[in-house]
Design an enzyme around this catalytic site. Structure first.
Site, PDB file in Angstrom:
ATOM      1  N   ALA A   1       0.871  -1.187   0.000  1.00 17.51           N
ATOM      2  CA  ALA A   1       0.000   0.000   0.000  1.00 17.51           C
ATOM      3  C   ALA A   1       0.906   1.236   0.000  1.00 17.51           C
ATOM      4  O   ALA A   1       0.835   2.102   0.876  1.00 17.51           O
ATOM      5  CB  ALA A   1      -0.981  -0.002   1.170  1.00 17.51           C
TER       6      ALA A   1
ATOM      7  N   HIS B   1       6.884   5.866   1.680  1.00 15.07           N
ATOM      8  CA  HIS B   1       7.705   4.754   1.180  1.00 15.07           C
ATOM      9  C   HIS B   1       8.614   5.224   0.040  1.00 15.07           C
ATOM     10  O   HIS B   1       9.783   4.836  -0.030  1.00 15.07           O
ATOM     11  CB  HIS B   1       6.810   3.634   0.646  1.00 15.07           C
TER      12      HIS B   1
HETATM   13  P1  AMP Z   1       5.073   0.052   6.457  1.00 13.98           P
HETATM   14  O1  AMP Z   1       4.758  -0.387   5.062  1.00 13.98           O
HETATM   15  O2  AMP Z   1       3.997   0.892   7.078  1.00 13.98           O
HETATM   16  O3  AMP Z   1       5.537  -1.091   7.325  1.00 13.98           O
HETATM   17  O4  AMP Z   1       6.313   1.042   6.338  1.00 13.98           O
HETATM   18  C1  AMP Z   1       7.499   0.657   5.671  1.00 13.98           C
HETATM   19  C2  AMP Z   1       8.557   1.690   5.958  1.00 13.98           C
HETATM   20  O5  AMP Z   1       8.126   2.964   5.495  1.00 13.98           O
HETATM   21  C3  AMP Z   1       8.852   1.847   7.465  1.00 13.98           C
HETATM   22  O6  AMP Z   1      10.257   2.015   7.646  1.00 13.98           O
HETATM   23  C4  AMP Z   1       8.090   3.090   7.814  1.00 13.98           C
HETATM   24  O7  AMP Z   1       8.624   3.781   8.928  1.00 13.98           O
HETATM   25  C5  AMP Z   1       8.253   3.901   6.539  1.00 13.98           C
HETATM   26  N1  AMP Z   1       7.190   4.922   6.468  1.00 13.98           N
HETATM   27  C6  AMP Z   1       5.852   4.724   6.557  1.00 13.98           C
HETATM   28  N2  AMP Z   1       5.197   5.912   6.510  1.00 13.98           N
HETATM   29  C7  AMP Z   1       6.146   6.878   6.375  1.00 13.98           C
HETATM   30  C8  AMP Z   1       6.120   8.307   6.270  1.00 13.98           C
HETATM   31  N3  AMP Z   1       4.973   8.982   6.306  1.00 13.98           N
HETATM   32  N4  AMP Z   1       7.307   8.967   6.165  1.00 13.98           N
HETATM   33  C9  AMP Z   1       8.475   8.281   6.129  1.00 13.98           C
HETATM   34  N5  AMP Z   1       8.572   6.945   6.230  1.00 13.98           N
HETATM   35  C10 AMP Z   1       7.427   6.238   6.350  1.00 13.98           C
END
Ligand code: AMP
Length: 261
Positions: A31, A36
């Site tokens: 997603a 990301h």
């Molecule tokens: P997730 O898919 O939510 O597990 O996130 C994957 C990576 O993207 C993790 O290292 C999160 O901290 C990073 N991430 C998610 N949202 C953000 C954002 N708004 N800003 C920066 N990094 C993000």
């Protein structure tokens, strides 16, 4: 370079020796959004090659409904990866990553029990275990994690130090919408009304003089608050907007160092 997808850990591990130079890995649960993308762009800038992983990790979900309702946007995600110019994608299955069915796990005994860990029992065991697996599979020079999940970033960095994992953990700043809401895959689940209300969450964290006042402001606006706490010069919060749980954190004082690690 066209996007090349690997569906098993074994397929990537067979290919890995052909990658020349440095490799960055960006672990995600899909997603994909601009948060990301910022990690991917940083990795593409820093390294000769970049591997993105997409795996919705069941062992880090304490709530089965949350797991079942996690957004699945693989078609859109592939488009994002192609547009950004990511060369490699790994999309393993549960059986592939967890042949042991989670009998073996990594757990941290202190900070993982606080903040999100206090409200989501076992969450960080699942996070640290899957990150350990992905780092061992990727064999990357660097791994990119967002400050949006600051507690996760801190625990992952601590784990790599504790276990002498030779991948550098690179922190990346939180990307926000223009109204201040941190980008999150969970935002896809907010209806228009809840999306409009959600902007009050970062505002209360940022503008309230104390954590207790931020909690009171949020509760007065009808949010169910898991926690708002100040730690090491940062303010951390988790709230429910309808059924959707959002987390955020921000630095309180630009000169504060980070004693959380
Ligand atoms: P997730 O898919 O939510 O597990 O996130 C994957 C990576 O993207 C993790 O290292 C999160 O901290 C990073 N991430 C998610 N949202 C953000 C954002 N708004 N800003 C920066 N990094 C993000």
């Amino acid at each position: 370079m066209p996007l090349r997808t690997f569906e098993t850990a074994a397929a990537w591990r067979t290919f890995r020796p052909q990658v020349v130079g440095t490799l960055g890995v960006v672990p995600t649960m899909g997603a994909l959004h601009a948060g990301h993308v910022s990690l991917m762009e940083r990795s593409l800038d820093d390294n000769d090659a970049t591997l993105v992983t997409i795996f919705v990790n069941p062992t880090q979900f304490d709530n089965p409904n949350d797991l079942a309702g996690y957004p699945d946007r693989m078609v859109e995600d592939l488009e994002v990866l192609r547009n950004v110019g990511v060369p490699y994608l790994l999309t393993p299955t549960y059986d592939d990553l967890y042949a042991d069915d989670f009998r073996y796990r990594v757990s941290e005994q202190a900070f993982s029990r606080e903040l999100c860990g206090a409200h989501r029992p076992g969450h960080f065991d699942g996070v640290l275990t899957v990150v350990m697996k992905l780092l061992n599979i990727a064999q990357a020079t660097r791994a990119y994690f967002g400050e949006k999940d600051f507690q996760q970033l801190t625990l992952v960095r601590g784990m790599t130090e504790a276990f002498f994992i030779p991948t550098e953990i690179v922190p990346c700043p939180t990307i926000r919408e223009t109204d201040g809401l941190a980008l999150s895959s969970r935002n896809f689940k907010l209806d228009a009304e809840d999306r409009a209300r959600a902007t009050a969450f970062p505002k209360a964290l940022r503008e309230s003089p104390t954590a207790d006042e931020a909690r009171a402001v949020l509760e007065a606006q009808g949010f169910r608050v898991d926690y708002v706490e100040d730690r090491g010069g940062r303010r951390f919060g988790a709230v429910y907007v309808g059924d959707v749980r959002l987390i955020d954190n921000m630095q309180l004082n630009a000169s504060a160092d980070n004693p959380l690690s």
